[in-house]
Scaffold this motif. Structure first.
Motif, PDB file in Angstrom:
ATOM      1  N   GLU A 141      -7.837  -7.899  13.562  1.00 56.57           N
ATOM      2  CA  GLU A 141      -8.402  -9.241  13.392  1.00 56.57           C
ATOM      3  C   GLU A 141      -9.654  -9.442  14.233  1.00 56.57           C
ATOM      4  O   GLU A 141     -10.435 -10.371  13.985  1.00 56.57           O
ATOM      5  CB  GLU A 141      -7.360 -10.300  13.742  1.00 56.57           C
ATOM      6  N   THR A 158     -14.420  -6.055  11.937  1.00 55.25           N
ATOM      7  CA  THR A 158     -14.804  -6.152  10.530  1.00 55.25           C
ATOM      8  C   THR A 158     -14.676  -4.755   9.941  1.00 55.25           C
ATOM      9  O   THR A 158     -15.315  -3.814  10.417  1.00 55.25           O
ATOM     10  CB  THR A 158     -16.250  -6.650  10.389  1.00 55.25           C
ATOM     11  N   ARG A 199     -14.809  -2.448   6.417  1.00 56.41           N
ATOM     12  CA  ARG A 199     -15.407  -2.550   5.088  1.00 56.41           C
ATOM     13  C   ARG A 199     -15.415  -1.173   4.416  1.00 56.41           C
ATOM     14  O   ARG A 199     -15.815  -0.181   5.029  1.00 56.41           O
ATOM     15  CB  ARG A 199     -16.832  -3.090   5.213  1.00 56.41           C
ATOM     16  N   THR A 228      -0.135  -5.942   9.789  1.00 53.10           N
ATOM     17  CA  THR A 228      -1.298  -5.095   9.562  1.00 53.10           C
ATOM     18  C   THR A 228      -0.919  -3.979   8.588  1.00 53.10           C
ATOM     19  O   THR A 228      -0.010  -3.202   8.850  1.00 53.10           O
ATOM     20  CB  THR A 228      -1.801  -4.469  10.872  1.00 53.10           C
ATOM     21  N   SER A 279      -2.104  -0.583   6.684  1.00 57.02           N
ATOM     22  CA  SER A 279      -3.049   0.536   6.772  1.00 57.02           C
ATOM     23  C   SER A 279      -2.742   1.519   5.665  1.00 57.02           C
ATOM     24  O   SER A 279      -1.647   2.077   5.614  1.00 57.02           O
ATOM     25  CB  SER A 279      -2.930   1.241   8.128  1.00 57.02           C
ATOM     26  N   ARG A 318      -5.962  -4.107   6.128  1.00 62.41           N
ATOM     27  CA  ARG A 318      -6.016  -5.570   5.941  1.00 62.41           C
ATOM     28  C   ARG A 318      -4.965  -6.209   6.831  1.00 62.41           C
ATOM     29  O   ARG A 318      -3.868  -5.675   7.011  1.00 62.41           O
ATOM     30  CB  ARG A 318      -5.772  -5.926   4.480  1.00 62.41           C
ATOM     31  N   THR A 349      -1.112  -6.823  -1.289  1.00 60.58           N
ATOM     32  CA  THR A 349      -2.186  -6.053  -0.648  1.00 60.58           C
ATOM     33  C   THR A 349      -2.283  -4.656  -1.229  1.00 60.58           C
ATOM     34  O   THR A 349      -3.380  -4.165  -1.549  1.00 60.58           O
ATOM     35  CB  THR A 349      -1.940  -5.960   0.874  1.00 60.58           C
ATOM     36  N   HIS A 354      -5.269  -2.835  -3.487  1.00 56.28           N
ATOM     37  CA  HIS A 354      -5.889  -1.547  -3.175  1.00 56.28           C
ATOM     38  C   HIS A 354      -5.823  -0.604  -4.374  1.00 56.28           C
ATOM     39  O   HIS A 354      -6.794   0.089  -4.701  1.00 56.28           O
ATOM     40  CB  HIS A 354      -5.197  -0.905  -1.972  1.00 56.28           C
TER      41      HIS A 354
END
Length: 547
Positions: A74, A77, A79, A199, A201, A212, A269, A273
């Motif tokens: 959190e 960033t 990307r 979280t 991964s 995310r 999530t 993806h």
């Protein structure tokens, strides 16, 4: 052999730490944090966080002062970008430019790194069916963290008397908890679950692919997630066309609060993806973190992901202690830092530029000192022939050459200064040209380079006397530098244990500024005996000019 290291995490207003040695937990502990000390993964009150670190070290009894930190997602960033194949030679610059567009602060204030997710060509055009076309796009994971976020942690560590080693992104650290797949890369997810956040991964055999943070977790009270579960019921109702769960049915009586919300968040999530990012389905899901073993969670996630295997993280041969899952990420970040130079996982470095420059400066001085000592020894070979010792010294000179090459490679890896690299290359060619003289001093420098701890520096080496006229031993005076007094002791222990030197005696030690950042380091002087092949004292004209 890697020294012991303490991995530190900050989650749900709790500071946790685990010391590992030889990839195994040694000690662990946790202390609560007052509200407002940490906000969105960044330190707000540096002094209070330093006090918490001191309390953690005292209560857990950690023996190591070396600290590795997990930066929560959190605070970062993250990307996933597709860069044109034409930027293959400038991926770092292109990745930084891309992520700068979405940062809420100037890019100059960020620590930015990237990892390439697919094999790339350094040619902008490739031949396909006889035609030249642009190289395929470069799939890249880019991460940015505000520099002041990391430096807030480093300042607190310094106040607490700790040595900050490195910061790693929590999603990347969590991926390192999994063993490498012997059958090859497969697509999976590691999900770390806390009380307030989750979280996710996504990984393959090479490491992190996507991350995310879900702003939901598994709580401890029955009322904590009532509102969220009501919202989930509405989402399920819409998603299934009116056939989904309703009202109180969204929660089973044995479930911990928030379980249904978290399971649905994980499903959505990973579905995003698979449909929008990677176009592949997830093969397996591993749950870890402080609330991963909450009642009903495993079953709920398994139901939400029917085409994937879902399991809890196995702790292998960890010592048995209550709720060990609370320390999953603390263990992960320490393990990742200790193995980050291997090819096991993609490396996303969160080391601030100021620290990179200091390390580059130290490595450059170490190489300069070694080259200066070798040049001085080679000059002495022109004064007096040592033909009787040439055969014996041939192998040791080769070891010295390899040692200089190894340290030069370290400088190349840590630094981007082309002028510095050119100067080092010039000095290395001089050393190679003089290596045929095969004298004992280069051998000694090479052996010291192998025995010294990586974070210490050889500033100078001077031969002061011949102990035995028969050529059995010589006395040398050595100046060096280390991060602290523990580092000085580690230097002396290392050369003693290696057998390179004997009768090592500390003459003096002091603290003073060093490097571009002028950080205080321990500067020390020792005398020692070199056994085996005696080295005659060099003329003053030769030794006086060596820096």
């Amino acid at each position: 052999m890697a020294r012991s290291l303490v991995g530190v995490t900050v989650h749900d207003n709790v500071l946790r730490g685990m010391e590992i040695a030889r990839d195994q937990p040694r000690r662990w502990g946790e202390v609560p944090l007052d509200a407002g000390v940490i906000d969105q993964g960044a330190v707000v009150d540096v002094a209070a966080f330093a006090d918490a670190l001191e309390a953690l070290w005292k209560s857990a009894g950690f023996s190591s002062k070396r600290m590795a930190l997990a930066i929560e997602a959190e605070a970062a960033t993250i990307r996933r970008v597709s860069l044109p194949g034409s930027v293959a030679e400038d991926i770092a610059e292109a990745a930084a430019y891309d992520i700068a567009e979405v940062l809420a602060y100037p890019a100059a204030e960020a620590v930015i790194d990237h990892a390439v997710l697919n094999a790339v060509s350094d040619q902008p055009l490739v031949e396909t069916d006889g035609l030249l076309v642009e190289a395929p796009s470069i799939e890249t994971l880019v991460v940015a963290v505000r520099r002041e976020t990391i430096e807030g942690f480093t300042r607190a560590a310094k106040i607490a008397g700790l040595r900050w080693v490195r910061a790693e992104l929590t999603p990347a650290a969590n991926v390192s908890l999994l063993p490498k797949d012997p059958l090859g890369p497969s697509l999976g997810a590691v999900v770390s679950i806390g009380e307030s956040t989750t979280t996710v991964s996504v990984h393959d055999g090479g490491g992190l692919l996507f991350a995310r943070v879900l702003m939901t977790g598994v709580g401890d009270t029955a009322s904590l997630s009532h509102e969220l579960e009501s919202q989930l019921a509405e989402v399920e109702h819409l998603r299934t066309g009116g056939q989904g769960v309703h009202g109180a049915e969204a929660r089973r009586s044995d479930d911990a609060p928030g379980v249904a919300v978290v399971a649905e968040g994980i499903r959505r999530t990973l579905h995003f993806h698979a449909t929008e990012i990677d176009k592949r389905t997830i093969d397996h899901v591993v749950l870890c973190g402080a609330r991963s073993r909450a009642a009903g969670l495993l079953d709920r996630v398994a139901e939400a992901m029917p085409n994937a295997s879902v399991a809890l993280l196995e702790h292998g041969d960890w010592p048995t202690f209550e709720q060990s899952e609370r320390f999953d990420t603390a263990f992960a970040v320490a393990r990742l830092v200790q193995t980050s130079h291997s090819d096991h996982l993609r490396d996303l470095s969160l080391v601030p530029p100021s620290v990179r420059v200091r390390r580059q400066d130290q490595r450059a001085i170490a190489v300069g000192s070694a080259v200066a000592a070798v040049l001085a020894a080679a000059a002495f070979a022109n004064f007096q022939s040592r033909s009787a010792a040439i055969d014996q010294q041939e192998l040791t000179v080769e070891a010295a050459e390899h040692a200089v090459d190894r340290v030069s490679d370290e400088v190349d890896r840590f630094g981007n200064d082309r002028l510095l690299a050119a100067e080092i290359e010039r000095r290395r060619h001089v050393v190679e040209a003089l290596a045929a003289d095969r004298v004992a001093v280069p051998a000694l420098v090479g052996q010291l380079a192998e025995a010294m701890p990586a974070d210490s520096i050889l500033r100078s080496l001077q031969i002061t006397a011949v102990v035995d006229e028969e050529g059995d031993a010589s006395v040398v005076a050595i100046d060096g530098a280390a991060p602290d007094l523990d580092g000085v002791a580690a230097w002396i222990d290392g050369v003693n244990d290696s057998g390179v030197l004997s009768d090592v005696r500390l003459v003096s030690t002091s603290f003073g500024p060093y490097g571009l950042d002028e950080e205080d380091v321990a500067v020390f002087q020792v005398t020692a005996t070199v056994a085996g092949t005696a080295i005659a004292p060099l003329p003053v004209a030769v030794t006086g000019g060596a820096e």
